[in-house]
Motif scaffolding. Sequence first.
Motif, mmCIF file in Angstrom:
data_model
loop_
_atom_site.group_PDB
_atom_site.id
_atom_site.type_symbol
_atom_site.label_atom_id
_atom_site.label_comp_id
_atom_site.label_asym_id
_atom_site.label_seq_id
_atom_site.Cartn_x
_atom_site.Cartn_y
_atom_site.Cartn_z
ATOM 1 N N PRO A 152 21.624 50.637 -7.379
ATOM 2 C CA PRO A 152 23.078 51.421 -7.017
ATOM 3 C C PRO A 152 23.423 49.959 -7.160
ATOM 4 N N ASN A 153 25.297 50.811 -6.684
ATOM 5 C CA ASN A 153 26.423 49.482 -7.321
ATOM 6 C C ASN A 153 26.684 48.506 -5.575
ATOM 7 N N ILE A 154 24.820 47.850 -6.055
ATOM 8 C CA ILE A 154 25.507 46.306 -5.148
ATOM 9 C C ILE A 154 25.981 45.091 -5.908
ATOM 10 N N GLU A 155 26.018 44.478 -5.440
ATOM 11 C CA GLU A 155 26.562 42.873 -6.140
ATOM 12 C C GLU A 155 25.414 42.149 -6.095
ATOM 13 N N GLY A 156 25.418 41.458 -7.642
ATOM 14 C CA GLY A 156 24.981 41.205 -8.179
ATOM 15 C C GLY A 156 23.579 42.615 -8.996
ATOM 16 N N LYS A 157 23.735 43.400 -9.027
ATOM 17 C CA LYS A 157 22.591 44.519 -9.216
ATOM 18 C C LYS A 157 21.962 43.641 -10.954
ATOM 19 N N GLU A 158 23.121 43.182 -11.339
ATOM 20 C CA GLU A 158 22.845 42.620 -12.870
ATOM 21 C C GLU A 158 21.900 41.890 -13.187
ATOM 22 N N HIS A 159 21.440 41.422 -11.651
ATOM 23 C CA HIS A 159 20.030 40.058 -11.890
ATOM 24 C C HIS A 159 18.835 41.030 -11.537
ATOM 25 N N MET A 160 18.792 42.731 -11.213
ATOM 26 C CA MET A 160 17.376 43.547 -10.736
ATOM 27 C C MET A 160 16.940 44.192 -12.412
ATOM 28 N N LEU A 161 15.861 44.273 -12.158
ATOM 29 C CA LEU A 161 15.132 45.438 -13.558
ATOM 30 C C LEU A 161 15.038 46.580 -13.458
ATOM 31 N N ILE A 162 14.821 46.863 -14.520
ATOM 32 C CA ILE A 162 14.564 48.944 -13.896
ATOM 33 C C ILE A 162 12.860 49.398 -14.685
ATOM 34 N N SER A 163 13.183 50.247 -14.466
ATOM 35 C CA SER A 163 11.557 50.022 -14.469
ATOM 36 C C SER A 163 11.149 50.495 -15.464
ATOM 37 N N LEU A 201 7.775 44.624 -0.924
ATOM 38 C CA LEU A 201 7.872 46.128 -1.483
ATOM 39 C C LEU A 201 9.035 46.164 -0.124
ATOM 40 N N ILE A 202 10.102 46.605 -0.240
ATOM 41 C CA ILE A 202 11.383 46.998 -0.032
ATOM 42 C C ILE A 202 11.757 48.099 0.034
ATOM 43 N N TYR A 203 12.675 48.790 1.083
ATOM 44 C CA TYR A 203 12.874 50.207 1.272
ATOM 45 C C TYR A 203 13.616 50.517 2.891
ATOM 46 N N ARG A 204 14.744 51.310 2.226
ATOM 47 C CA ARG A 204 15.903 51.324 3.307
ATOM 48 C C ARG A 204 15.683 52.026 4.443
ATOM 49 N N GLY A 205 14.126 52.556 4.100
ATOM 50 C CA GLY A 205 13.930 53.686 5.515
ATOM 51 C C GLY A 205 13.099 53.246 6.464
ATOM 52 N N LYS A 243 20.163 31.667 -8.045
ATOM 53 C CA LYS A 243 20.137 30.173 -8.507
ATOM 54 C C LYS A 243 18.481 29.804 -9.041
ATOM 55 N N GLY A 244 19.289 29.462 -10.845
ATOM 56 C CA GLY A 244 18.152 29.126 -11.691
ATOM 57 C C GLY A 244 17.481 29.908 -11.944
ATOM 58 N N ASN A 245 16.550 30.023 -11.286
ATOM 59 C CA ASN A 245 15.601 31.371 -12.058
ATOM 60 C C ASN A 245 14.401 31.694 -10.609
ATOM 61 N N VAL A 246 15.062 31.541 -9.178
ATOM 62 C CA VAL A 246 14.864 32.193 -8.167
ATOM 63 C C VAL A 246 16.157 33.181 -7.397
ATOM 64 N N LEU A 247 15.634 34.283 -7.204
ATOM 65 C CA LEU A 247 16.205 35.598 -7.108
ATOM 66 C C LEU A 247 16.127 35.349 -5.430
ATOM 67 N N LYS A 248 17.689 35.760 -4.768
ATOM 68 C CA LYS A 248 17.826 36.019 -3.881
ATOM 69 C C LYS A 248 18.034 37.910 -2.926
ATOM 70 N N ALA A 249 17.267 38.199 -2.591
ATOM 71 C CA ALA A 249 17.722 39.716 -2.019
ATOM 72 C C ALA A 249 17.612 39.396 -0.827
ATOM 73 N N ILE A 250 19.690 39.638 -0.474
ATOM 74 C CA ILE A 250 20.137 39.745 1.327
ATOM 75 C C ILE A 250 20.069 40.819 1.618
ATOM 76 N N GLY A 251 19.859 41.568 2.488
ATOM 77 C CA GLY A 251 20.071 42.589 2.996
ATOM 78 C C GLY A 251 20.943 42.553 4.007
ATOM 79 N N SER A 252 22.091 43.538 4.189
ATOM 80 C CA SER A 252 22.903 44.140 5.575
ATOM 81 C C SER A 252 22.482 43.623 6.706
ATOM 82 N N ASN A 253 21.196 43.562 6.822
ATOM 83 C CA ASN A 253 20.715 42.488 8.503
ATOM 84 C C ASN A 253 20.910 40.563 8.492
ATOM 85 N N GLY A 254 21.251 41.323 6.809
ATOM 86 C CA GLY A 254 21.224 39.156 7.201
ATOM 87 C C GLY A 254 19.930 38.425 6.211
#
Length: 358
Positions: A152-163, A201-205, A243-254
């Motif tokens: 998905p076209n979300i901010e910071g998607k370059e930090h995510m891996l694909i399968s 495991l994060i799911y939007r539904g 930040k460094g080697n740590v990633l933060k996934a920030i949800g639309s609900n904060g």
Amino acid sequence: MHNFDFDFLVIGAGSGGARASRIAAAHGAKVALVERGHMGGTCVNVGCVPKKLFAYASRFHDDFDDSEGFGWDWTTDSNQSVDRPVHNWRKLIEQKEKELARLRGFYVSAQKHSHVIEGEASFVDNHTVSVNGQTFTADKILIAVGGQPFVPNIEGKEHMLISDDMFYLNTLPARAAVYGGGYIATEFACILNGLGVKTDLIYRGDLFLRGFDHDIRQHMVEELMKHGVNLHFNFNIDRVEKKGNVLKAIGSNGNTIETDMILAATGRVPLLDPLKIENTGVELAKNGLIAVNDVYQTSQDNIYAVGDCSSVSQLTPVAINEGHFLADMLFGPDNMKKRGKPLYNIIPTAVFTSPPIG
């Protein structure tokens, strides 16, 4: 009468294309098979086969636990605890590559009657394909290029891996988050968890594995929680920060999940960009797949498409059956041309979670 280089040119040596090429050549057609990567396509190289090897590896963890109930004692005679085996990720990767090389060899030997061309294909016109600066003409052309992971076209998607990346990781992270709710997401959540990774495991539904029976889906929730996977439903990742080697996934609900790796397992789309399909007039469906009729013919009479780039059922056995049917229909004897096309109303399906479901 046209004097084509080939009767049948197949673009893509994955499950559908390789089968169509082999069967067409067996029927006596002059066939070219073009492949830009490894023979075997997604399934053999970055799909079913390596995924199953990883899934098998991850399940030994449960076997060690279960063994105690069958009399195995993880202590020495002096009642000292014995360390359980330690998993070697690099060795698994090496063994995986050996097995894939063996399988690719079968794909190569199976194409002994086809002319295999290595390189990326693009259309010049409806009967002409360019590969590595050289052009080839064919009476009939099959597009079997498969798909690629969609992020998905979300901010910071370059930090995510694909399968695809998961099969070539140098090391396993201590923590990982998987974003998605389909086969790939749930399977990799189980694989990572089974190999000792703290997994979210994060799911939007509301509930993952859409399309399966509700009781099976609910049972998987209970099993994943029992195995220690942290589940987050109704969570849309709005952005990813590093930040460094740590990633933060920030949800639309904060809400925020902190981890070391994020896998985007959010679906697949047809791998059409390199094809220059606009040079043919082949039409696409609204969902982005190549539009085909009941016999896999596109809007252009001599161009066909099978597998993940055109089928709503993106499964290896489906692509194989489509490719086989098409080759029989186009080049087989009359009795084969009358054979019924593959049926899609009942397709056996397996998901290599822990436990596996079907």
